[in-house]
Design a protein around this motif. Structure first.
Motif, PDB file in Angstrom:
ATOM      1  N   SER A  20      35.324   8.174 -43.093  1.00 44.83           N
ATOM      2  CA  SER A  20      35.791   6.954 -42.329  1.00 44.83           C
ATOM      3  C   SER A  20      34.242   6.511 -41.876  1.00 44.83           C
ATOM      4  O   SER A  20      34.384   5.304 -41.833  1.00 44.83           O
ATOM      5  CB  SER A  20      36.658   7.134 -41.332  1.00 44.83           C
ATOM      6  OG  SER A  20      38.001   7.674 -41.940  1.00 44.83           O
ATOM      7  N   ARG A  21      33.368   7.306 -41.484  1.00 47.83           N
ATOM      8  CA  ARG A  21      32.175   6.702 -40.898  1.00 47.83           C
ATOM      9  C   ARG A  21      31.254   6.263 -42.077  1.00 47.83           C
ATOM     10  O   ARG A  21      30.792   5.180 -41.794  1.00 47.83           O
ATOM     11  CB  ARG A  21      31.237   7.969 -40.404  1.00 47.83           C
ATOM     12  CG  ARG A  21      31.833   8.452 -39.127  1.00 47.83           C
ATOM     13  CD  ARG A  21      31.165   9.720 -38.284  1.00 47.83           C
ATOM     14  NE  ARG A  21      31.831  10.203 -37.198  1.00 47.83           N
ATOM     15  CZ  ARG A  21      32.399  11.127 -37.024  1.00 47.83           C
ATOM     16  NH1 ARG A  21      33.154  11.919 -38.100  1.00 47.83           N
ATOM     17  NH2 ARG A  21      33.114  11.632 -36.000  1.00 47.83           N
ATOM     18  N   LEU A  22      31.357   6.869 -43.354  1.00 49.75           N
ATOM     19  CA  LEU A  22      30.811   6.184 -44.178  1.00 49.75           C
ATOM     20  C   LEU A  22      31.501   4.749 -44.837  1.00 49.75           C
ATOM     21  O   LEU A  22      30.606   3.695 -45.012  1.00 49.75           O
ATOM     22  CB  LEU A  22      30.708   6.923 -45.606  1.00 49.75           C
ATOM     23  CG  LEU A  22      29.927   6.482 -46.888  1.00 49.75           C
ATOM     24  CD1 LEU A  22      28.306   6.789 -46.730  1.00 49.75           C
ATOM     25  CD2 LEU A  22      30.278   7.282 -47.996  1.00 49.75           C
ATOM     26  N   PHE A  23      32.359   4.812 -44.578  1.00 50.62           N
ATOM     27  CA  PHE A  23      33.445   3.493 -45.077  1.00 50.62           C
ATOM     28  C   PHE A  23      33.001   2.343 -43.844  1.00 50.62           C
ATOM     29  O   PHE A  23      32.790   1.369 -44.267  1.00 50.62           O
ATOM     30  CB  PHE A  23      34.785   3.714 -45.061  1.00 50.62           C
ATOM     31  CG  PHE A  23      35.182   4.636 -46.520  1.00 50.62           C
ATOM     32  CD1 PHE A  23      34.676   4.325 -47.527  1.00 50.62           C
ATOM     33  CD2 PHE A  23      36.416   5.441 -46.531  1.00 50.62           C
ATOM     34  CE1 PHE A  23      35.065   5.086 -48.741  1.00 50.62           C
ATOM     35  CE2 PHE A  23      36.824   6.131 -47.464  1.00 50.62           C
ATOM     36  CZ  PHE A  23      36.224   5.789 -48.531  1.00 50.62           C
ATOM     37  N   VAL A 129      23.537  10.914 -39.468  1.00 52.31           N
ATOM     38  CA  VAL A 129      22.442  11.428 -40.033  1.00 52.31           C
ATOM     39  C   VAL A 129      22.724  11.560 -41.746  1.00 52.31           C
ATOM     40  O   VAL A 129      22.081  11.086 -42.779  1.00 52.31           O
ATOM     41  CB  VAL A 129      21.522  12.543 -39.682  1.00 52.31           C
ATOM     42  CG1 VAL A 129      20.648  13.418 -40.506  1.00 52.31           C
ATOM     43  CG2 VAL A 129      20.898  12.141 -38.476  1.00 52.31           C
ATOM     44  N   SER A 130      24.003  12.141 -41.808  1.00 55.40           N
ATOM     45  CA  SER A 130      24.256  12.641 -43.126  1.00 55.40           C
ATOM     46  C   SER A 130      24.859  11.252 -44.010  1.00 55.40           C
ATOM     47  O   SER A 130      24.503  11.180 -45.197  1.00 55.40           O
ATOM     48  CB  SER A 130      25.519  13.446 -42.981  1.00 55.40           C
ATOM     49  OG  SER A 130      25.365  14.794 -42.604  1.00 55.40           O
ATOM     50  N   VAL A 131      25.183  10.396 -43.215  1.00 57.07           N
ATOM     51  CA  VAL A 131      25.592   8.905 -43.829  1.00 57.07           C
ATOM     52  C   VAL A 131      24.299   8.438 -44.431  1.00 57.07           C
ATOM     53  O   VAL A 131      24.128   7.909 -45.468  1.00 57.07           O
ATOM     54  CB  VAL A 131      26.407   8.107 -42.716  1.00 57.07           C
ATOM     55  CG1 VAL A 131      26.459   6.506 -43.448  1.00 57.07           C
ATOM     56  CG2 VAL A 131      27.672   8.433 -42.770  1.00 57.07           C
ATOM     57  N   ALA A 132      23.312   8.249 -43.446  1.00 56.63           N
ATOM     58  CA  ALA A 132      21.947   7.853 -43.973  1.00 56.63           C
ATOM     59  C   ALA A 132      21.293   8.615 -45.041  1.00 56.63           C
ATOM     60  O   ALA A 132      20.938   7.953 -46.057  1.00 56.63           O
ATOM     61  CB  ALA A 132      20.757   8.022 -42.698  1.00 56.63           C
TER      62      ALA A 132
END
Length: 161
Positions: A20-23, A129-132
């Protein structure tokens, strides 16, 4: 009376929140690039991205719809506040309007979670940080995001440090 979420493992719920954070970053990017409104972009993601098949046998993760919606709504509601926090965390020569659109969307989603939700700041930092790193696997953006979000988290939730 059981809900679907009750049957999911803690690990699966974490994966859904991460998705959801990535989306949310993708949706905020799309809103800025296309000048489409929140409701239209949110519906497109719910209809076409959550759990969609990328190619034969490869599905995108299902997201946590509630978290996704809250991140988008809060990113819009608190955009001025979050952008100001981001500006203070960035070097003075690099205001938020000069950074990459993807990074701006990431800082807005993360800032919204820091400002408006009860997620522990260290979780928000780690997740984004993982999304980045997902968007920029070759670069140093993860370290940059970590530093900026740490500054923002200390401003948003000083009691957590």
């Amino acid at each position: 009376m059981s809900q679907i979420g009750d049957n999911l493992s803690g690990n699966q719920k974490r994966k859904m929140k991460s998705a959801s954070r990535l989306f949310a970053v993708q949706a905020l990017f799309q809103m800025e690039q296309s000048e489409q409104g929140l409701d239209k972009v949110r519906q497109e993601f719910l209809d076409h991205r959550f759990g969609a098949e990328l190619e034969a046998g490869v599905d995108m993760l299902e997201g946590d719809i509630s978290l996704f919606s809250k991140l988008l709504e809060n990113a819009v509601s608190y955009q001025a506040k979050v952008d100001q926090m981001t500006d203070r965390a960035l070097v003075a020569k690099w205001p938020i309007d000069r950074i990459d659109t993807t990074m701006r969307a990431l800082f807005r989603a993360a800032g919204a979670e820091l400002v408006a939700l009860d997620t522990p700041p260290k979780v928000v930092i780690s997740e984004f940080v993982s999304v980045a790193e997902a968007f920029f696997p070759e670069g140093k953006e993860g370290k940059f995001v970590n530093a900026v979000l740490d500054h923002m988290a200390r401003e948003a939730k000083p009691e957590a440090f």
